[in-house]
Design an enzyme around this catalytic site. Sequence first.
Site, PDB file in Angstrom:
ATOM      1  N   LEU A  77       0.844  -1.189   0.000  1.00  0.00           N
ATOM      2  CA  LEU A  77       0.000   0.000   0.000  1.00  0.00           C
ATOM      3  C   LEU A  77       0.880   1.240   0.000  1.00  0.00           C
ATOM      4  CD1 LEU A  77      -2.646  -0.940   2.755  1.00  0.00           C
ATOM      5  CD2 LEU A  77      -2.782  -1.354   0.288  1.00  0.00           C
ATOM      6  N   ASP A  78       0.376   2.324  -0.602  1.00  0.00           N
ATOM      7  CA  ASP A  78       1.077   3.605  -0.537  1.00  0.00           C
ATOM      8  C   ASP A  78       1.227   4.035   0.923  1.00  0.00           C
ATOM      9  OD1 ASP A  78       1.113   3.749  -3.298  1.00  0.00           O
ATOM     10  OD2 ASP A  78      -0.727   4.932  -3.412  1.00  0.00           O
ATOM     11  N   ARG A  79       2.179   4.904   1.176  1.00  0.00           N
ATOM     12  CA  ARG A  79       2.432   5.388   2.532  1.00  0.00           C
ATOM     13  C   ARG A  79       1.168   5.956   3.178  1.00  0.00           C
ATOM     14  NH1 ARG A  79       4.054  10.204   5.392  1.00  0.00           N
ATOM     15  NH2 ARG A  79       3.460  11.418   3.560  1.00  0.00           N
TER      16      ARG A  79
END
Length: 260
Positions: A77-79
């Site tokens: 997942l993105d940050r």
Amino acid sequence: MPVLLSATNVKPPTSSRQRRDFQIIDETDDYIVVDKPPLLLIHPSKPDGAATLWAELRHLLAFEIAAGGQVSIVNRLDRETSGVVLVAKTTAAAREFGLCMHARRVAKEYHAIVWGWPDWESKTVDAPIGRRGQIEQSKIYLKQTIHPHGAKAVTKFEVSRRFRKHTTNGESFSLVKAQPSTGRTHQIRVHLASLGHPIVGDKIYGPDENLYLRFIETGWTDELASKLLLERHALHASRLRIDERRDWSSPLPRDLADWM
């Protein structure tokens, strides 16, 4: 005779394995599923010592790693994206999950808060995606874009709720469920922006990509807050399903639920 257990061969009790920065949803000898909070990196991206989910898991699973295990994050997942993350603890589990992902047997479900009220209840976007910087000049090289020569990308959207909220940048918003059948970088964010309903808080695909550049230079400011409304993009990985036995979910996190 009683079996003597030492500190080196006793697995820590589950209660002592809880982390302050993420919650454990499920765990077996083969995998662990965690609920990642927003703003926590999955993997190290810079040598600055920033906390990462990977490093935290290596600390948490030190016993398993010492016994020959590993930490293989299956769905990244993105940050800024929160939600369900599946992590293999063994080579066999990593291989199985990798094959499932490749065969598209892993069903993913996300929820996003977007600007505006879509004029549809459900919609499927079938639009290929590629890295913009490889196609044309771009201020943000990592930004993705819809392009006929990009990789196939398909996402099904469904409106879960429409609501009004008085803000400095709009009053009409919607909670949208997204089910991607492919896994391209920023896929949900790109497809929603293409529909005219970008995700609230999205610095790259939201009101103005220059806000991302300003954020890199200055960090979070009152100006960015007035235009983006949320410090992180409002995207949450709410469910991950492989089969009836392995089906994990996470409720909308507090920061997004309270904002609505």
